[in-house]
Design an enzyme around this catalytic site. Structure first.
Site, mmCIF file in Angstrom:
data_model
loop_
_atom_site.group_PDB
_atom_site.id
_atom_site.type_symbol
_atom_site.label_atom_id
_atom_site.label_comp_id
_atom_site.label_asym_id
_atom_site.label_seq_id
_atom_site.Cartn_x
_atom_site.Cartn_y
_atom_site.Cartn_z
ATOM 1 N N TRP A 104 0.793 -1.232 0.000
ATOM 2 C CA TRP A 104 0.000 0.000 0.000
ATOM 3 C C TRP A 104 0.832 1.291 0.000
ATOM 4 O O TRP A 104 1.828 1.400 0.709
ATOM 5 C CB TRP A 104 -0.887 -0.020 1.250
ATOM 6 C CG TRP A 104 -1.582 1.265 1.515
ATOM 7 C CD1 TRP A 104 -1.132 2.298 2.294
ATOM 8 C CD2 TRP A 104 -2.851 1.679 1.000
ATOM 9 N NE1 TRP A 104 -2.057 3.316 2.289
ATOM 10 C CE2 TRP A 104 -3.111 2.963 1.513
ATOM 11 C CE3 TRP A 104 -3.798 1.078 0.154
ATOM 12 C CZ2 TRP A 104 -4.283 3.654 1.213
ATOM 13 C CZ3 TRP A 104 -4.959 1.776 -0.136
ATOM 14 C CH2 TRP A 104 -5.195 3.047 0.385
ATOM 15 N N GLU A 115 -6.715 18.280 5.738
ATOM 16 C CA GLU A 115 -5.528 17.442 5.837
ATOM 17 C C GLU A 115 -4.390 18.048 5.007
ATOM 18 O O GLU A 115 -4.631 18.858 4.098
ATOM 19 C CB GLU A 115 -5.823 16.025 5.309
ATOM 20 C CG GLU A 115 -6.920 15.314 6.094
ATOM 21 C CD GLU A 115 -7.143 13.855 5.701
ATOM 22 O OE1 GLU A 115 -7.277 13.027 6.599
ATOM 23 O OE2 GLU A 115 -7.197 13.549 4.499
ATOM 24 N N ARG A 125 -2.718 17.059 12.629
ATOM 25 C CA ARG A 125 -1.703 16.270 11.927
ATOM 26 C C ARG A 125 -1.097 16.950 10.697
ATOM 27 O O ARG A 125 -1.492 18.029 10.302
ATOM 28 C CB ARG A 125 -2.306 14.932 11.500
ATOM 29 C CG ARG A 125 -3.541 15.034 10.629
ATOM 30 C CD ARG A 125 -4.010 13.624 10.264
ATOM 31 N NE ARG A 125 -5.199 13.613 9.467
ATOM 32 C CZ ARG A 125 -6.432 13.482 9.938
ATOM 33 N NH1 ARG A 125 -6.638 13.364 11.233
ATOM 34 N NH2 ARG A 125 -7.467 13.480 9.118
ATOM 35 N N PHE A 160 2.262 8.952 10.609
ATOM 36 C CA PHE A 160 1.384 9.597 9.637
ATOM 37 C C PHE A 160 2.187 10.626 8.816
ATOM 38 O O PHE A 160 3.386 10.741 8.943
ATOM 39 C CB PHE A 160 0.211 10.274 10.363
ATOM 40 C CG PHE A 160 -0.964 9.353 10.597
ATOM 41 C CD1 PHE A 160 -0.829 7.973 10.530
ATOM 42 C CD2 PHE A 160 -2.230 9.865 10.883
ATOM 43 C CE1 PHE A 160 -1.913 7.112 10.739
ATOM 44 C CE2 PHE A 160 -3.324 9.034 11.089
ATOM 45 C CZ PHE A 160 -3.166 7.659 11.020
ATOM 46 N N SER A 161 1.440 11.403 8.026
ATOM 47 C CA SER A 161 2.097 12.303 7.073
ATOM 48 C C SER A 161 2.910 13.416 7.730
ATOM 49 O O SER A 161 2.644 13.808 8.871
ATOM 50 C CB SER A 161 1.059 12.917 6.142
ATOM 51 O OG SER A 161 0.636 11.928 5.247
ATOM 52 N N TRP A 182 -9.810 8.730 -1.328
ATOM 53 C CA TRP A 182 -10.213 7.913 -0.158
ATOM 54 C C TRP A 182 -11.546 7.212 -0.373
ATOM 55 O O TRP A 182 -11.861 6.245 0.309
ATOM 56 C CB TRP A 182 -10.276 8.778 1.111
ATOM 57 C CG TRP A 182 -8.916 8.989 1.712
ATOM 58 C CD1 TRP A 182 -8.285 10.174 1.923
ATOM 59 C CD2 TRP A 182 -8.014 7.973 2.185
ATOM 60 N NE1 TRP A 182 -7.046 9.969 2.490
ATOM 61 C CE2 TRP A 182 -6.862 8.623 2.664
ATOM 62 C CE3 TRP A 182 -8.059 6.577 2.256
ATOM 63 C CZ2 TRP A 182 -5.764 7.931 3.200
ATOM 64 C CZ3 TRP A 182 -6.978 5.887 2.789
ATOM 65 C CH2 TRP A 182 -5.857 6.560 3.254
ATOM 66 N N ASN A 220 -0.087 5.696 0.242
ATOM 67 C CA ASN A 220 -0.936 6.888 0.093
ATOM 68 C C ASN A 220 -0.060 8.149 0.082
ATOM 69 O O ASN A 220 0.882 8.185 -0.719
ATOM 70 C CB ASN A 220 -2.171 6.910 0.990
ATOM 71 C CG ASN A 220 -1.979 6.902 2.480
ATOM 72 O OD1 ASN A 220 -1.553 5.911 3.039
ATOM 73 N ND2 ASN A 220 -2.326 7.978 3.150
ATOM 74 N N ASP A 221 -0.351 9.144 0.883
ATOM 75 C CA ASP A 221 0.249 10.478 0.700
ATOM 76 C C ASP A 221 1.764 10.511 0.440
ATOM 77 O O ASP A 221 2.514 9.778 1.083
ATOM 78 C CB ASP A 221 0.085 11.320 1.972
ATOM 79 C CG ASP A 221 -1.306 11.313 2.526
ATOM 80 O OD1 ASP A 221 -2.192 10.706 1.934
ATOM 81 O OD2 ASP A 221 -1.495 11.927 3.592
HETATM 82 C C1 FRU Z 1 -4.350 12.087 4.126
HETATM 83 C C2 FRU Z 1 -4.175 11.403 5.456
HETATM 84 C C3 FRU Z 1 -3.392 12.291 6.412
HETATM 85 C C4 FRU Z 1 -2.810 11.306 7.363
HETATM 86 C C5 FRU Z 1 -2.500 10.141 6.465
HETATM 87 C C6 FRU Z 1 -2.657 8.800 7.109
HETATM 88 O O1 FRU Z 1 -4.577 11.205 3.088
HETATM 89 O O2 FRU Z 1 -5.417 11.054 5.992
HETATM 90 O O3 FRU Z 1 -4.172 13.285 7.028
HETATM 91 O O4 FRU Z 1 -1.666 11.799 8.001
HETATM 92 O O5 FRU Z 1 -3.379 10.237 5.367
HETATM 93 O O6 FRU Z 1 -2.216 7.780 6.274
#
Ligand code: FRU
Length: 625
Positions: free
Chosen positions: A142, A324, A272, A201-202, A414, A144-145
């Site tokens: 996986w 975010e 965050r 997290f990010s 998402w 993501n950001d």
């Molecule tokens: C954005 C987010 C951030 C968070 C991260 C978690 O896509 O929700 O706010 O830090 O992804 O994976």
């Protein structure tokens, strides 16, 4: 099976079903696989590519395998789930295909082990079917950001939200890749692992050039600031606190700071995604952080101790979802000598919004303490009008002589990110893009175009000029490559809608269209291939775009899993994932009425990037949870 009088299997099977009330109809389609129709749904199940030498017995093998699976399931046909049906038909397709690889009928019947093996091998191939050719994707599992984007000592670093044990979101780590040109990447070992303070997290990275943190023993190094996510031991409530890690060896190994977490606000649940930069006028570090429905700004001299200086946004912009991934930077406006500050805010998914998660931005001033919006509070500016560009942030520390502000986004949403049909890996990044500001009648707005380094991927170009397109005479061209960059200058004249259709050798087509009446540029991916993994995926969406002197200028990048469209020099951008049923092999440009002219149409075939694994040793001092 029943003989059909029409060649259209979908129509024919529907008629048969309605006329005779048949529960389950299957139409075999030789090497293409089969088509099925049940009461509630229908679909194609792809076949297997084999070297056929004798097709005797293929139909019998297909049926035998299917009956075997039905009997084994031991439930009535109406109770079978879609997944079970596809599994059974895949098994039957594999049985039918294997029979054709040997001579004879009965003696050529494969064993169940042989069938399972060809299915497994095919799955592996399937995993790579949507593997992008020139977008960044993780080696496996996986993503993501984008996180920690920083340029340091000749290298662009790309860290990212990563779950290394699953293709679904889970305990977050920071994956890591490096590049010297923003195009060719190398996978590096995981940089940050979850620890006693929670998942990672990010966040961002900066270069601490002057050792203001005191962590580099008189030298300089990389500092990562990120969110530690866990839950509060007393209440069990989710908890998000900010932490720091540092690297003295150009990002190879990371040390978590002993004083973590460094920033905590007890009353904030969503707190965050820190983004930090050096603010020269006030000679201090600034951190932008999101707190649910607003962004907060903190100041620091040493990157370790932070104090709140301002807040922005509770009643400004879109609040369709939780705020975010902020970013804040200053950019020149055209060549005017003036500049403005840009505040980027991603907003999370909201079940009531078909768009899902997306990114807005604000234009204004930053006075060292807080952001001041130039536009009215309800004026919303979107970064991208496609569905798949989220959590984008920009590289820090790009050299002043270069001067570019480069952003990269997570190319998903998402709304369906956990369900996309890519297999053992999931998630990719957009192309890296240069952000600029331009002044228009409606105010100052952002434009974006992929970095020029991407041009090195061109391996051959076809060009057309002054091609007339009418409803009777569309422009069609076979594509010998699936990775393409297209530049089209289109005079829309008296034409109605113009469609640029990218078609696969199967049933899929993705349409990039322009409607001059509504002045609307759109992507229609409702028939783009695999769409049924989520009800919101197959859709048509777009943006208002005014032609310039009766012309539109499109710049399109087509990859195996995505299309990126930039219009009128990046004034409008649309980024969408697509999952075609077979490789794209034709392009067709058509006009609904009247005439449009392709003043120029350039099609560049692109080379693929291969992303090798870098060193395999893992970062030291890690704590696994
Ligand atoms: C954005 C987010 C951030 C968070 C991260 C978690 O896509 O929700 O706010 O830090 O992804 O994976």
């Amino acid at each position: 099976m029943i003989g059909l009088k029409t060649a259209d299997v979908e129509k024919g099977s529907l008629e048969l079903q309605q006329q005779f009330g048949i529960t389950w109809i299957v139409v075999t389609l030789a090497e293409k696989g089969c088509y099925y129709r049940l009461a509630g749904h229908d679909g194609y199940v792809p076949g297997f590519q084999v070297e056929a030498i004798d097709t005797t017995g293929a139909g019998d093998a297909f049926l035998g395998c299917l009956l075997y699976k039905i009997l084994k399931a031991g439930v009535s046909l109406n109770q079978l789930t879609k997944q079970q049906i596809i599994g059974m038909l895949t098994f039957a397709n594999a049985g039918g295909a294997l029979v054709t690889t040997r001579k004879g009928a009965l003696q050529s019947m494969p064993t169940t082990d042989e069938i399972t093996q060809i299915i497994e091998t095919n799955k592996q191939h399937d995993d790579d079917r949507f593997r992008p050719g020139f977008h960044f994707s993780p080696h496996s599992h996986w993503l993501n950001d984008p996180n920690g984007l920083v340029y340091y000592e000749g290298v662009y670093h790309l860290f990212y939200q990563h779950h290394p044990y699953s293709n679904q979101w889970g305990p977050m780590h920071w994956g890591h890749a490096v590049s010297q040109d923003l195009v060719h990447w190398e996978h590096m070992p995981i940089a940050l692992f979850p620890d006693e303070h929670g998942a990672i997290f990010s966040g961002c990275c900066v270069v601490d050039w002057n050792n203001s943190s005191g962590l580099f023993d008189g030298s300089h190094g990389m500092i990562a600031l990120f969110t530690h996510a866990d839950s509060c031991p007393e209440t069990g409530q989710p908890r998000q606190r900010q932490s720091l890690a540092y690297s003295s060896d150009k990002g190879r190994t990371w040390h978590k700071y002993e004083g973590n977490p460094i920033l905590d606000e007890h009353d904030l649940v969503d707190f965050r995604d820190p983004k930090v930069f050096w603010h020269s006028p006030s000679e201090c570090w600034i951190m932008a952080l999101v707190a649910g429905d607003h962004v907060r700004f903190y100041r620091s001299d040493n990157l370790r101790e932070w104090s709140l200086s301002g807040q922005f946004g509770k009643s400004e912009g879109s609040h369709d979802g939780v705020w975010e991934c902020p970013d804040l930077f200053e950019l020149p406006i055209d060549d005017s000598g003036c500049s403005k500050w840009v505040l980027i805010i991603s907003i999370g998914d909201n079940p009531n919004c078909p768009e899902g998660s997306r990114t807005q931005y604000f234009i204004g001033e930053f006075d060292g303490n807080t952001f001041i919006n130039d536009n009215p509070a309800d004026h919303i500016l979107w970064l991208d009008y496609g569905r798949d560009n989220y959590a984008g942030v920009t590289w820090s520390d790009i050299a002043e002589q270069d001067g570019r502000r480069v952003i990269i986004g997570w190319m998903s949403n998402w709304k369906y990110a956990n369900q996309t049909p890519t297999g053992a890996w999931r998630g990719a990044m957009t192309l890296p893009r240069i952000l600029s500001l331009t002044s228009r009648d409606e105010g100052v707005v952002l434009t974006q175009m992929p970095v020029r380094e991407i041009e090195q991927l061109r391996k051959g170009t076809l060009c057309w000029n002054e091609v007339k397109v009418t409803p009777a005479v569309p422009f069609t061209q076979k594509m010998n490559d699936v990775l393409l960059e297209i530049e089209a200058d289109i005079d829309i004249r008296s034409g109605d809608e113009v469609h640029i259709k990218m078609k696969s050798s199967g049933q899929s087509e993705t349409i990039i269209g322009y409607d001059p009446v509504r002045q609307w540029l759109f992507i229609d991916r409702s028939k783009s291939g695999l769409t049924d993994f989520h009800p919101s995926f197959g859709c048509k969406h777009g943006a208002r775009m005014v032609p310039e002197n009766g012309k539109i200028k499109l710049h399109i990048w087509l990859d195996r899993n995505a299309v990126e469209v930039y219009a009128n020099e990046g004034l409008v951008a649309l980024t969408d994932q697509i999952f075609p049923d077979a490789p794209m092999d034709r392009i067709e440009i058509s006009a609904k009425t009247g005439e449009v002219v392709l003043n120029s149409f350039h099609m560049h075939a692109l080379n693929s990037i291969h992303i090798p694994n870098g060193p395999t040793e893992q970062a030291s001092r890690r704590v696994e949870v």
